[in-house]
Design a protein around this motif. Sequence first.
Motif, PDB file in Angstrom:
ATOM      1  N   PHE A  59      32.434  11.592  34.426  1.00  0.00           N
ATOM      2  CA  PHE A  59      33.795  11.099  34.669  1.00  0.00           C
ATOM      3  C   PHE A  59      34.367  10.442  33.408  1.00  0.00           C
ATOM      4  N   ALA A  63      37.701  11.557  30.374  1.00  0.00           N
ATOM      5  CA  ALA A  63      38.797  10.581  30.434  1.00  0.00           C
ATOM      6  C   ALA A  63      38.976   9.894  29.083  1.00  0.00           C
ATOM      7  N   PHE A  67      42.447  10.450  27.059  1.00  0.00           N
ATOM      8  CA  PHE A  67      43.187   9.225  26.758  1.00  0.00           C
ATOM      9  C   PHE A  67      43.364   9.091  25.245  1.00  0.00           C
ATOM     10  N   SER A 112      36.661   3.148  33.319  1.00  0.00           N
ATOM     11  CA  SER A 112      36.859   4.582  33.539  1.00  0.00           C
ATOM     12  C   SER A 112      38.195   4.867  34.221  1.00  0.00           C
ATOM     13  N   LEU A 115      41.012   4.508  31.753  1.00  0.00           N
ATOM     14  CA  LEU A 115      41.073   5.702  30.900  1.00  0.00           C
ATOM     15  C   LEU A 115      41.667   6.889  31.654  1.00  0.00           C
ATOM     16  N   LEU A 116      41.256   7.086  32.887  1.00  0.00           N
ATOM     17  CA  LEU A 116      41.761   8.208  33.683  1.00  0.00           C
ATOM     18  C   LEU A 116      43.266   8.087  33.912  1.00  0.00           C
ATOM     19  N   ALA A 119      45.094   8.596  30.697  1.00  0.00           N
ATOM     20  CA  ALA A 119      45.074  10.014  30.328  1.00  0.00           C
ATOM     21  C   ALA A 119      46.101  10.794  31.138  1.00  0.00           C
ATOM     22  N   LEU A 120      46.181  10.496  32.415  1.00  0.00           N
ATOM     23  CA  LEU A 120      47.147  11.175  33.291  1.00  0.00           C
ATOM     24  C   LEU A 120      48.575  10.897  32.839  1.00  0.00           C
TER      25      LEU A 120
END
Length: 130
Positions: A59, A63, A67, A112, A115-116, A119-120
């Motif tokens: 995961f 990410a 990111f 995490s 970061l996710l 990134a999105l």
Amino acid sequence: MSPWTSLITTLSLLLYFVITINVGRARARYKILPPQMTGDANFERVLRVQQNTIEQMIFFLPALWIFSFYVNSLWGAAIGAIWLVGRVAYAWGYYQAAEKRMIGFVISTFSSVVLLLGALVGCILSLMHS
């Protein structure tokens, strides 16, 4: 390619390598021969650290890179460093007792998720500007 993101990735792999070595050492210490996966609670905690860390890395690493590419590589590396601290705290705590793993779990999971989500948002903003 960012040297900061690469450094955090390399340190993450190094952490996983050390955790894997710890499983081998625990096998010898608690006399749990392959292919056995159970038999001593102390060994099972060391094994769970390895398994949980690889699950988290699947995961975390994408990410981190997404990111770093779409948002900022220095911020990505800083958040990744926090993730590393969380995983070390997780391992250290879990090696002692299962209930001592939570602070490390919270730190690494929160990192995490940041970061996710970053990134999105970074991907969406990039699409909107293209």
